[in-house]
Design an enzyme around this catalytic site. Structure first.
Site, PDB file in Angstrom:
ATOM      1  N   SER A 132       0.836  -0.976  -0.018  1.00 54.84           N
ATOM      2  CA  SER A 132      -0.098  -0.216  -0.002  1.00 54.84           C
ATOM      3  C   SER A 132       0.886   1.243  -0.167  1.00 54.84           C
ATOM      4  CB  SER A 132      -1.006  -0.109   1.275  1.00 54.84           C
ATOM      5  OG  SER A 132      -1.924   1.061   1.108  1.00 54.84           O
ATOM      6  N   ASP A 149      -9.159  -2.805  -5.793  1.00 57.28           N
ATOM      7  CA  ASP A 149      -9.267  -3.879  -4.659  1.00 57.28           C
ATOM      8  C   ASP A 149      -9.764  -3.559  -3.378  1.00 57.28           C
ATOM      9  OD1 ASP A 149      -7.524  -2.067  -3.546  1.00 57.28           O
ATOM     10  OD2 ASP A 149      -5.611  -2.981  -3.820  1.00 57.28           O
ATOM     11  N   HIS A 197      -7.430  -5.634  -1.078  1.00 59.24           N
ATOM     12  CA  HIS A 197      -6.265  -4.822  -0.859  1.00 59.24           C
ATOM     13  C   HIS A 197      -5.493  -5.538   0.433  1.00 59.24           C
ATOM     14  CE1 HIS A 197      -3.855  -1.210  -0.546  1.00 59.24           C
ATOM     15  NE2 HIS A 197      -3.896  -1.038   0.670  1.00 59.24           N
TER      16      HIS A 197
END
Length: 688
Positions: free
Chosen positions: A418, A609, A648
């Site tokens: 991320s 996602d 994610h």
């Protein structure tokens, strides 16, 4: 040296009862004679090994010592000089001389000597247990006179050189004395018949017991010796530190001294036989302790890590990420969740890896500086110019450092999830080019400047890998991240967990979001409320927007010596209206943002996602990219195929409710990633 063949001649032995011993020696096996010969060569080093044999031989030796102790005392005194000259003639004569000299020290009374001599003569001639009795005698003499053996051997060698004529004279005397004593034996045999009947049965039982014990000890001794022959150098070094006088340590110097005898099976077995029949003077557990100690030390040596990767792997968490020691109790383990510990699993499978601990809500710039000190070690210096510009403290926490020798030529792999992917790009840029603002500020105001801001530290990163990174920002931050309600929520959370009794660390202490020791909670709340953080662009909330990401893209560039790779997931499906809707297995907290991004005006941004659009995760818009293949490339973003039904947090295993994403699948993904990093070192290692 080669083992000599033992030859016997009746003409080479002296007068007296020594001929009785010769007759007994003829019944002994060649293995014992060879063992005695090697025992003479090894000297006190090999004799020391007899002290580690079991308690059984000691008891048996004491029972028979009264019968065999003083054999041939009278004849030994008469013929000791002549026998010394024959010491190096044959191995059998060496044993005879030693036995004659040793028995001289134990002579207590002449009458006892005569009686024992008669008993022993008859037993040696007629009893089937003669070899065992002679071996017991050898045991006693070996343990009592091992220190004088070498000196006597040297003296006998000198006598052979200086007085060769003694050999002929002694040979003649031995021939005459042999004939005389053979007739004497016949007359003495009748006197000892009754004694033999009384003691023969006990001697037979003792001999049988001795033989069984000796076989067992012999096998143990041979196993220890064989083990040390294979690892002679290593075992010797280990034992020399703590076990100065045990079997393992003795075997190795002897092996080095006479390598040819090690390959001679007969000689080796003979030596083991002599050791097994020696008198035990210590607890037999000593040998077992040596073996156990060697095994433990070997295991310790085997545990030394040989990593598959030359360059350590640094795992960098994203926004709202924590390590286990400072995270809120409601959050699961970042790297692996409840499924597995990714870093630990990599370590167990041969990959050196570390979990970075940096600010959860800080800006990419502040996090990159913290990451530098996490790896290198030291007190965080955000820079004087940067601190003055944004209104927070210049210095932060102090890190011990996981790779203190990190410098040009000593590379690392950076893996960011991320926002962590943006952070590692920012760090690499600072290493190469530094911070011109800090350099200029230092010139004007003086003072210290961190080496990180000076630049010129290329060739310190081997690869950069990103997982679900918003390289171009995310609509989630555009639409929600900078809303007043979101900032208020962040303020409330920081206020609650920033008190001095909380272990939670958001990494915003340099912003004042940590209660001071002498500060009341009311004072702390007011200070947090007035912090410039909530309106600053030096925060994670701003850097995750598309504007903040675009600004980072302009400030960073591709390094031609680094391997770049991105991994992307999606967990939405297209509706009849052309929108993207969150899948049923998407991580529940992300369904709101996933559906929000799925309604974006730009169609190419809708597939996502749950937090990041696919198009944003693949590569920065302003930097070169290619589709990833089995062959790695440097200086270009290698985009891997999008992983469908991966949201994610599936890259880090945080969604424990998702049954489609299993632990085995997660483990396989990370093993493949780590193996790819190792392969990339073939491209980057030439730059070290």
């Amino acid at each position: 040296m080669k083992t000599r063949q033992n030859k016997y001649s009746i003409r080479k032995f002296s007068v007296g009862a020594s001929s009785i011993l010769i007759a007994a020696l003829l019944f002994m096996g060649g293995g014992s004679a060879q063992a005695a010969e090697q025992q003479q060569d090894k000297g006190t080093v090999e004799n020391s090994t007899t002290q580690s044999i079991g308690d059984e031989n000691e008891k048996l030796s004491e029972q028979q010592s009264t019968q065999n102790k003083n054999v041939n005392e009278k004849s030994n005194v008469d013929s000791i000089t002549e026998n010394e000259s024959l010491h190096n003639e044959t191995p059998k004569n060496e044993d005879l001389i030693q036995q004659q000299k040793d028995s001289q020290n134990d002579n207590k009374s002449e009458s006892v000597v005569e009686q024992n001599k008669e008993n022993e003569a008859f037993v040696k001639k007629h009893s089937e247990e003669k070899p065992q009795q002679e071996q017991v005698e050898l045991e006693k003499h070996a343990s009592e006179n091992n220190q004088t053996l070498h000196s006597k051997a040297a003296q006998s060698n000198e006598d052979v050189k200086t007085k060769p004529s003694q050999l002929d004279n002694t040979t003649a005397q031995q021939e005459d004395s042999q004939k005389e004593n053979l007739s004497k034996q016949d007359t003495q045999s009748s006197k000892t018949t009754d004694l033999l009947r009384a003691t023969g049965q006990n001697q037979s039982k003792d001999s049988q017991s001795t033989e069984e014990v000796n076989k067992e000890v012999k096998n143990d001794t041979q196993q220890v010796t064989a083990k040390n022959d294979d690892d002679k150098v290593e075992t010797f070094n280990l034992n020399s530190k703590e076990e100065p006088l045990k079997v393992d340590k003795q075997a190795n110097p002897t092996t080095d001294k006479d390598k040819s005898s090690k390959n001679d099976k007969g000689s080796h077995d003979g030596l083991a036989n002599l050791e097994s029949n020696a008198v035990a003077t210590t607890n037999k557990q000593s040998k077992q302790q040596v073996s156990e100690k060697n095994e433990d030390q070997t295991n310790k040596s085997a545990k030394q890590k040989q990593y598959k990767n030359n360059d350590p792997i640094i795992l960098v968490h994203g926004f709202n990420g924590f390590t286990d020691d400072i995270n809120p109790s409601v959050l699961t383990h970042y790297w692996g969740g409840d499924k597995m510990n990714i870093r630990q699993d990599l370590e167990e499978n041969g990959y050196e890896a570390y979990e970075a601990s940096i600010s959860a809500f800080g800006s990419n710039y502040d996090r990159a500086v913290e990451l530098y000190y996490y790896i290198k070690g030291g007190r965080v210096d955000y820079g004087a110019a940067h601190a003055a510009k944004y209104g927070h403290e210049r210095y932060g926490k102090t890190y011990e450092g996981v790779y203190k020798d990190w410098k040009p030529g000593q590379k690392i792999h950076l893996v960011g999830h991320s926002m962590g992917g943006q952070t590692i790009r920012q760090l690499e840029e600072l290493l190469r080019h530094g911070n011109p603002e800090e350099v200029e500020y230092q010139k004007q105001h003086g003072g210290e400047i961190s080496p990180l801001f000076q630049g010129g530290h290329d060739n310190m990163v081997s690869s950069i890998t990103t997982l679900g990174t918003p390289h171009n920002g995310t609509h989630a931050s555009d639409l929600l991240g900078n809303e007043a309600i979101v900032r208020q929520l962040a303020y409330d959370v920081g206020k609650m967990y920033g008190n001095k009794d909380s272990r939670v660390d958001f990494g915003l202490e340099h912003w004042g979001l940590k209660q001071k020791p002498n500060e009341s909670y009311i004072q702390y709340v007011k200070r947090v409320q007035n912090s410039k953080l909530w309106k600053s662009k030096d925060s994670g909330l701003h850097d995750l927007t598309r504007d903040g990401a675009t600004d980072l893209n302009r400030k960073t560039s591709l390094n031609p010596n680094i391997v770049y790779k991105t991994y992307t997931g999606e967990s939405t499906h297209k509706t009849l209206a052309g929108k993207q809707k969150a899948d049923l297995n998407m991580f529940l907290p992300f369904t709101i943002t996933g559906n929000l991004i799925g309604k974006a005006k730009e169609k190419e941004w809708r597939e996502n996602d749950g937090l990041v659009s696919v198009i944003s995760s693949q590569h920065p818009f302003n930097q070169k990219y290619v589709e990833a293949t089995d062959k790695n490339q440097k200086g270009v973003w290698q985009v891997t195929p999008t992983k469908h039904d991966w949201d994610h947090v599936d890259f880090v295993g945080q969604d424990s409710t998702d049954t489609k994403r299993t632990r085995d699948e997660l483990q396989q993904f990370w093993h493949g990633l780590a193996d790819d990093l190792v392969q990339s070192e073939q491209l980057t290692s030439t730059n070290k």
